[in-house]
Motif scaffolding. Structure first.
Motif, PDB file in Angstrom:
ATOM      1  N   UNK A   2      42.941   1.212   1.044  1.00 56.36           N
ATOM      2  CA  UNK A   2      42.969   0.499  -0.228  1.00 56.36           C
ATOM      3  C   UNK A   2      42.107  -0.760  -0.160  1.00 56.36           C
ATOM      4  N   UNK A   3      41.716  -1.200  -1.353  1.00 53.83           N
ATOM      5  CA  UNK A   3      40.873  -2.392  -1.448  1.00 53.83           C
ATOM      6  C   UNK A   3      41.562  -3.549  -2.167  1.00 53.83           C
ATOM      7  N   UNK A   4      42.724  -3.311  -2.812  1.00 49.17           N
ATOM      8  CA  UNK A   4      43.440  -4.388  -3.511  1.00 49.17           C
ATOM      9  C   UNK A   4      44.924  -4.052  -3.576  1.00 49.17           C
ATOM     10  N   UNK A   5      45.727  -5.089  -3.783  1.00 51.28           N
ATOM     11  CA  UNK A   5      47.171  -4.899  -3.889  1.00 51.28           C
ATOM     12  C   UNK A   5      47.521  -4.072  -5.117  1.00 51.28           C
ATOM     13  N   UNK A   6      46.793  -4.293  -6.204  1.00 46.77           N
ATOM     14  CA  UNK A   6      47.073  -3.541  -7.427  1.00 46.77           C
ATOM     15  C   UNK A   6      46.846  -2.052  -7.222  1.00 46.77           C
ATOM     16  N   UNK A   7      45.808  -1.689  -6.487  1.00 50.92           N
ATOM     17  CA  UNK A   7      45.566  -0.272  -6.203  1.00 50.92           C
ATOM     18  C   UNK A   7      46.720   0.340  -5.404  1.00 50.92           C
ATOM     19  N   UNK A   8      47.281  -0.445  -4.503  1.00 52.96           N
ATOM     20  CA  UNK A   8      48.425   0.049  -3.720  1.00 52.96           C
ATOM     21  C   UNK A   8      49.611   0.330  -4.634  1.00 52.96           C
ATOM     22  N   UNK A   9      49.910  -0.600  -5.536  1.00 56.48           N
ATOM     23  CA  UNK A   9      51.048  -0.427  -6.429  1.00 56.48           C
ATOM     24  C   UNK A   9      50.852   0.739  -7.382  1.00 56.48           C
ATOM     25  N   UNK A  10      49.649   0.883  -7.897  1.00 54.77           N
ATOM     26  CA  UNK A  10      49.373   1.991  -8.817  1.00 54.77           C
ATOM     27  C   UNK A  10      49.507   3.332  -8.093  1.00 54.77           C
ATOM     28  N   UNK A  11      48.969   3.405  -6.887  1.00 50.62           N
ATOM     29  CA  UNK A  11      49.079   4.645  -6.119  1.00 50.62           C
ATOM     30  C   UNK A  11      50.538   4.992  -5.833  1.00 50.62           C
ATOM     31  N   UNK A  12      51.302   4.010  -5.415  1.00 43.98           N
ATOM     32  CA  UNK A  12      52.720   4.268  -5.130  1.00 43.98           C
ATOM     33  C   UNK A  12      53.466   4.686  -6.390  1.00 43.98           C
ATOM     34  N   UNK A  13      53.218   4.000  -7.514  1.00 41.15           N
ATOM     35  CA  UNK A  13      53.897   4.351  -8.755  1.00 41.15           C
ATOM     36  C   UNK A  13      53.565   5.759  -9.218  1.00 41.15           C
ATOM     37  N   UNK A  14      52.307   6.143  -9.129  1.00 45.48           N
ATOM     38  CA  UNK A  14      51.910   7.490  -9.529  1.00 45.48           C
ATOM     39  C   UNK A  14      52.600   8.550  -8.661  1.00 45.48           C
ATOM     40  N   UNK A  15      52.685   8.300  -7.380  1.00 47.19           N
ATOM     41  CA  UNK A  15      53.260   9.290  -6.484  1.00 47.19           C
ATOM     42  C   UNK A  15      54.781   9.389  -6.659  1.00 47.19           C
ATOM     43  N   UNK A  16      55.424   8.280  -7.011  1.00 48.49           N
ATOM     44  CA  UNK A  16      56.862   8.334  -7.302  1.00 48.49           C
ATOM     45  C   UNK A  16      57.117   9.192  -8.542  1.00 48.49           C
ATOM     46  N   UNK A  17      56.234   9.128  -9.516  1.00 50.62           N
ATOM     47  CA  UNK A  17      56.414   9.886 -10.755  1.00 50.62           C
ATOM     48  C   UNK A  17      55.958  11.334 -10.640  1.00 50.62           C
ATOM     49  N   UNK A  18      55.438  11.739  -9.477  1.00 53.82           N
ATOM     50  CA  UNK A  18      54.900  13.097  -9.329  1.00 53.82           C
ATOM     51  C   UNK A  18      55.665  13.960  -8.324  1.00 53.82           C
ATOM     52  N   UNK A  19      56.168  13.375  -7.237  1.00 54.85           N
ATOM     53  CA  UNK A  19      56.599  14.203  -6.105  1.00 54.85           C
ATOM     54  C   UNK A  19      58.100  14.224  -5.820  1.00 54.85           C
ATOM     55  N   UNK A  20      58.806  13.124  -5.743  1.00 57.10           N
ATOM     56  CA  UNK A  20      60.197  13.194  -5.259  1.00 57.10           C
ATOM     57  C   UNK A  20      61.139  13.788  -6.296  1.00 57.10           C
ATOM     58  N   UNK A  21      62.405  13.853  -5.927  1.00 53.61           N
ATOM     59  CA  UNK A  21      63.417  14.390  -6.837  1.00 53.61           C
ATOM     60  C   UNK A  21      63.656  13.450  -8.011  1.00 53.61           C
ATOM     61  N   UNK A  22      63.821  12.164  -7.731  1.00 48.73           N
ATOM     62  CA  UNK A  22      64.060  11.173  -8.783  1.00 48.73           C
ATOM     63  C   UNK A  22      62.735  10.517  -9.153  1.00 48.73           C
ATOM     64  N   UNK A  23      62.290  10.745 -10.374  1.00 43.43           N
ATOM     65  CA  UNK A  23      60.996  10.238 -10.834  1.00 43.43           C
ATOM     66  C   UNK A  23      61.238   9.268 -11.992  1.00 43.43           C
ATOM     67  N   UNK A  24      61.521   8.072 -11.620  1.00 44.81           N
ATOM     68  CA  UNK A  24      61.877   7.050 -12.610  1.00 44.81           C
ATOM     69  C   UNK A  24      61.108   5.776 -12.286  1.00 44.81           C
ATOM     70  N   UNK A  25      60.593   5.123 -13.331  1.00 43.14           N
ATOM     71  CA  UNK A  25      59.799   3.923 -13.122  1.00 43.14           C
ATOM     72  C   UNK A  25      60.663   2.776 -12.604  1.00 43.14           C
TER      73      UNK A  25
END
Length: 607
Positions: free
Chosen positions: A313-336
């Protein structure tokens, strides 16, 4: 030689070292300390420590041995009373030999060390914009693309092709540059996102709200640290809120001490990768409420693009966006809400300092060690992070947590059009509620009309049943009346007709009265003037005086009249009596002499 288990504590005047040496000879041990060096020997144990502060031999030092526990406790005076020794819980760093710090390094290491020391002194700008590193074709042609901690590894997955698919999502990472990894990751996340799953977790969030109430250990530790703000040594006492278990201490003793030569860009990637891994770990702890299961390893590595896609990653915001997208795509509980919860938990951990970060990394290391393919990620990332974090200054982590706290993350940053999707779902819900309300009103109206119809049907059925019962009663009463009337007619004829005896002589008439009740068809025979003996004689004459004749011509007419009377429910006995007197019956007592009249005489009659 065996490195024993040890533990360090301090007070304003003394540094206390507790060494566990079971089955050692207490009479044969050596202790040496001077400045920052400490050495202990008791066959077969040997311990050498490089202390974070200086100690002195002035006669106040002392030692004791507990034979039951098999532990040596050594108290060493501080050279400067009141000085705080930082990092006493960083056991791997304490085990580093002193010569590695003081010996003259290689030429390449001198430049890196000078640059590193300068960077440590200046404030690091975490919000600086950076462009992804692109290797030139000439330099990368004979080489492979790097990954792992600080991008120090390459060629690992060529030797572990069988384990590749179970650990990471990217195919052939040794031949895939960083920018292509990112494009493939984003495409995979876009394809994996399911709006129905997201909306289901959004509107049916009972289970998610339950796990959000869970409080891990760092929440209480952070509260205690915040409560002590303003007190002396508040920056140094944070380690007192983080306690390492004996198992975690054993993990630290097993690590091999290393020195990492990282340039500015590599250090930046390491810090951002640390945030990404901690976010995934916080999500795992929250959803499982601190318990470990077979999915724990999968959750951590799947939600961290650093581990799963070898992302840099190149910025903190990119890290947060990547983590948020993956939470909404892969695990059982997909909640913001789980994204924001992991975000706040990561800030707490960083604010608690490197001891809290190290404790989390040790837990991740243990989870991956218990998972068959996950151990590769320990070799690539986690073990190096556990060693590196012990040498990281607290100022860097404090600055990192402050920058993370200033970063904002919203649903619009996810790239899945979540706000539009939620608005459309709300409209659908409102329409469904409207239709349901209309249906409820129509159902309420329908039962009212049905009730009216049913009432009318019930009334009609009741009336028909009443009529049927009345008709049945009338039929029964008519039949009873018919029987009564026939008997009445017979007796009336007998009353009006002259009675004859065995000799054909006429006897006196007797008046018989019949009382017919309207409520109950009862016939009461009442004799007005005839005594009981005369009635018996009359009965005998009825049996003996029988006239046999053909049915008269008016018999059919009489039967029709009787049937019409039954239909018209005529129940007056006098009317029946009058009608029947006018019509002829089959059996009748005639006053005239008839040749067909048989007179039977008996001994009783003669008497």
């Amino acid at each position: 030689m065996i490195t024993p288990a040890f533990e360090l504590t301090q007070d304003p005047d003394f540094l206390t070292i507790i060494i566990k040496v079971p089955y050692a000879r207490a009479s044969e041990f050596d202790v040496y300390f001077e400045g920052e060096d400490f050495k202990f020997y008791a066959k077969p144990y040997f311990l050498r420590l490089t202390l974070p502060g200086r100690i002195v031999e002035d006669g106040r030092e002392k030692a004791s041995y507990n034979t039951d526990k098999g532990t040596f406790t050594i108290w060493l005076p501080k050279e400067i009373p009141g000085q705080y020794f930082e990092g006493l819980d960083m056991l791997t760093s304490l085990l580093a030999p002193k010569k590695s710090r003081s010996a003259k390094p290689l030429v390449e290491e001198i430049v890196a060390s000078a640059e590193f020391s300068e960077e440590e002194e200046e404030e690091f700008d975490w919000e600086i914009e950076q462009t992804p590193y692109k290797e030139s074709a000439e330099s990368t042609l004979p080489l492979q693309y790097r990954y792992g901690f600080g991008n120090l590894r390459s060629g690992v997955f060529q030797r572990l092709q069988d384990e590749l698919s179970d650990v990471i999502d990217i195919k052939d990472p040794d031949q895939t540059p960083v920018d292509e990894r990112r494009r493939k990751r984003l495409a995979a996340e876009d394809a994996k996102f399911e709006p129905d799953h997201y909306l289901a977790d959004l509107f049916e969030d009972e289970a998610i709200q339950h796990v959000l109430k869970y409080k891990p250990w760092w929440v209480d530790a952070h509260k205690k640290m915040t409560a002590l703000q303003g007190e002396s040594h508040q920056e140094h006492d944070t380690h007192t809120f983080v306690v390492f278990s004996e198992e975690e201490r054993e993990q630290l003793r097993k690590f091999t001490n290393k020195s990492y030569l990282l340039d500015k860009r590599s250090r930046h990637h390491v810090y951002l990768g640390l945030i990404d891994i901690l976010l995934a770990y916080c999500y795992e702890i929250c959803v499982n409420e601190g318990d470990k299961n077979v999915e724990s390893s999968w959750n951590i590595r799947k939600l961290s693009a650093t581990l799963c896609w070898l992302e840099s990653f190149t910025s903190i915001h990119d890290v947060l966006v990547s983590f948020g997208r993956r939470v909404l795509c892969y695990p059982l509980h997909r909640h913001f809400g789980l994204v924001t919860r992991a975000f706040s938990d990561t800030i707490m951990i960083l604010q608690l300092g490197r001891a809290a970060v190290l404790k989390c990394l040790l837990d991740i290391h243990k989870i991956f060690m218990e998972n068959e393919p996950g151990y590769i990620l320990n070799d690539l990332f986690i073990t190096d992070y556990c060693i590196w974090i012990q040498k990281t200054k607290s100022k860097k982590l404090a600055a990192l947590s402050e920058s993370l706290q200033k970063t904002t993350l919203t649903k619009s940053h996810m790239g899945f059009e979540l706000e539009e999707l939620e608005a459309a779902a709300v409209l659908v819900q409102e329409e469904e509620r409207t239709l349901k309300a209309v249906g409820t009103v129509s159902k309420q109206q329908l039962p009212s009309s049905e009730s009216e119809t049913s009432d009318s049907e019930e009334s009609s059925s009741t009336s028909s049943e009443t009529e049927g019962s009345d008709s049945d009663e009338r039929e029964s009463s008519t039949s009873d009346d018919g029987k009564i009337n026939s008997l009445q007619n017979m007796l009336q004829e007998e009353r009006t007709a002259p009675l004859t005896d065995c000799n054909g002589l006429r006897q006196g008439t007797n008046t018989l009265a019949f009382e017919v009740s309207d409520e109950k068809s009862k016939v009461s025979l009442q004799s007005t003037s005839v005594p009981g003996k005369l009635i018996e004689e009359l009965e005998k004459q009825m049996h003996t005086a029988i006239r046999l004749s053909e049915p008269p011509e008016g018999l059919a007419t009489a039967s029709c009249v009787l049937q019409e009377q039954e239909e018209n429910r005529v129940s007056e006995p006098e009317r029946f009596s009058n009608d029947t007197t006018r019509k002829g019956n089959f059996l009748d007592v005639s006053s005239k002499t008839n040749p067909l009249l048989f007179l039977c005489s008996t001994n009783e009659d003669e008497d």
